[in-house]
Design an enzyme around this catalytic site. Structure first.
Site, PDB file in Angstrom:
ATOM      1  N   LYS A 114      46.388  21.864  50.124  1.00 39.70           N
ATOM      2  CA  LYS A 114      45.281  21.869  49.163  1.00 39.70           C
ATOM      3  C   LYS A 114      44.692  20.477  49.006  1.00 39.70           C
ATOM      4  O   LYS A 114      43.475  20.320  48.879  1.00 39.70           O
ATOM      5  CB  LYS A 114      45.736  22.422  47.814  1.00 39.70           C
ATOM      6  CG  LYS A 114      46.032  23.917  47.886  1.00 39.70           C
ATOM      7  CD  LYS A 114      46.330  24.512  46.530  1.00 39.70           C
ATOM      8  CE  LYS A 114      46.667  25.989  46.670  1.00 39.70           C
ATOM      9  NZ  LYS A 114      47.221  26.567  45.450  1.00 39.70           N
ATOM     10  N   LYS A 197      45.505  40.407  55.829  1.00 40.80           N
ATOM     11  CA  LYS A 197      46.051  40.902  54.573  1.00 40.80           C
ATOM     12  C   LYS A 197      44.935  41.089  53.534  1.00 40.80           C
ATOM     13  O   LYS A 197      43.972  40.316  53.500  1.00 40.80           O
ATOM     14  CB  LYS A 197      47.039  39.816  54.134  1.00 40.80           C
ATOM     15  CG  LYS A 197      47.786  40.042  52.896  1.00 40.80           C
ATOM     16  CD  LYS A 197      48.860  38.972  52.758  1.00 40.80           C
ATOM     17  CE  LYS A 197      48.568  38.219  51.481  1.00 40.80           C
ATOM     18  NZ  LYS A 197      49.548  37.275  51.052  1.00 40.80           N
ATOM     19  N   LYS A 200      42.402  38.025  47.792  1.00 41.20           N
ATOM     20  CA  LYS A 200      41.156  37.691  47.100  1.00 41.20           C
ATOM     21  C   LYS A 200      40.383  36.594  47.812  1.00 41.20           C
ATOM     22  O   LYS A 200      39.230  36.369  47.536  1.00 41.20           O
ATOM     23  CB  LYS A 200      41.419  37.346  45.646  1.00 41.20           C
ATOM     24  CG  LYS A 200      42.274  36.135  45.429  1.00 41.20           C
ATOM     25  CD  LYS A 200      42.343  35.811  43.952  1.00 41.20           C
ATOM     26  CE  LYS A 200      43.325  34.687  43.694  1.00 41.20           C
ATOM     27  NZ  LYS A 200      44.598  35.120  43.188  1.00 41.20           N
TER      28      LYS A 200
END
Ligand code: TRP
Length: 332
Positions: A114, A197, A200
């Site tokens: 990240k 998969k 979101k």
């Protein structure tokens, strides 16, 4: 025999959980409540590591709470609360930060990924200390078992390391938690891209079935799911990933075996099959969505559930925190 203690957390980063979340995590949480002493929190403080509009954060937190309750999390069977309602999380979080090495924290892959993406000036320190707060979430409740997805494995490892380190320096204070890595027995894939998969972060909303979408929207998404060439309704993940995904969704929600469903559709086409899958999904989600909407309409009752949960959580958390402080030599 006393029941094993389970703890898990979920972030409130969306307005609606989707079928992948439900089948991957929430379903397991629900099943743990009966035979375990379960603690479930919405990790709203962790959510602050990504800058979010205050109104959006509030809305998503309440929406997530409502959907978890509507999906079967039962406040009479478990302790369900918001992380920010129990100040001991931050307090033990600091202690954990003082246990963790700078190097070991720097090696956390989620942090590395990240922070690399956003660059060091736009990476907040909270992202760096995220695993120590998560360790506090777990250790405060002396959890035996922590059901999480594969992506949280390393955070669980560091939690165990920190607990062991503390115990060996200051005397046994924390239960060493075991991970229960949820191997999604029923893996659900993106409807538009059935080899990825359902998640979101998917590129298109058309690929994910959201609990809070209307029945019409979800029926349409199923009916527009990508299928494969051929016309036989058969489970074959390699050759027919789209149909296999729909079979899995149907089977998991309806409880029918894949073979039975295949038989039901012998000699029929994909169209009929999709219509039935849409019906199964819609009927499964209808009461969940309905209940979530009711809970959201009565915000006072929803908040009362969360406040009651926090009061229960605080008793356990404070007990652990006081023992921790005492063992560290902080004056009581
Ligand atoms: N980090 C977890 C996730 O993103 C959420 C979380 C926060 C959690 N605290 C936790 C999970 C404690 C398990 C236990 O999925």
């Amino acid at each position: 025999m006393t029941r094993k203690r389970v703890l898990s957390g979920i972030q409130a980063t969306a307005d609606s959980t989707h079928l992948g979340n439900y089948l991957g995590a929430v379903r397991h949480w629900v099943s743990f409540q009966d035979e375990h002493d379960a603690f479930y929190c919405i990790a709203d403080l962790h959510t602050l590591t990504v800058e979010t509009d205050p109104a959006v954060l509030r809305r998503r937190t309440l929406a997530t709470a409502a959907q978890l309750l509507a999906s079967g999390i039962d406040p009479d069977k478990c302790t369900f609360f918001l992380q920010s309602h129990v100040a001991q999380h931050n307090q033990l979080g600091w202690v954990m930060e003082c246990m963790a090495g700078f190097g070991e924290a720097s090696r956390m892959t989620q942090f590395k990924d990240k922070s690399q993406k956003s660059g060091s000036d736009r990476t907040v320190v909270g992202l760096f200390t995220y695993p120590m707060l998560m360790a506090a979430d777990i250790l405060l409740y002396q959890a035996d078992l922590v059901p999480v997805g594969e992506d949280q494995r390393q955070h669980l490892e560091i939690t165990r390391d920190l607990a062991e380190r503390f115990n060996s320096r200051y005397g046994k204070t924390f239960q060493i938690p075991d991970g229960h890595i949820v191997k999604s027995g029923a893996k659900i894939y993106d409807l538009q891209n059935p080899t990825a998969k359902m998640s979101k972060s998917s590129s298109s909303v058309a690929g994910i079935v959201e609990i809070m979408d209307s029945p019409e929207v979800n029926a349409k998404k199923i009916k527009s799911a990508v299928t494969d060439t051929g016309r036989e309704v058969k489970f074959d993940e390699k050759e027919k990933p789209g149909i296999s995904n729909l079979l899995m969704i149907h089977s998991t929600l309806s409880g029918k075996s894949i073979e039975t469903i295949e038989k039901d559709f012998e000699g029929k086409g994909y169209g009929d099959f999709k219509t039935e899958v849409a019906e199964v999904v819609v009927e499964f989600l209808r009461p969940v969505r309905q209940r979530a909407l009711e809970l959201l309409e009565d915000e006072a009752s929803l908040l009362a559930i969360l406040h009651d949960g926090a009061a229960k959580a605080r008793i356990v958390a404070d007990h652990t925190l006081q023992a921790t402080y005492k063992n560290l030599g902080l004056v009581q």
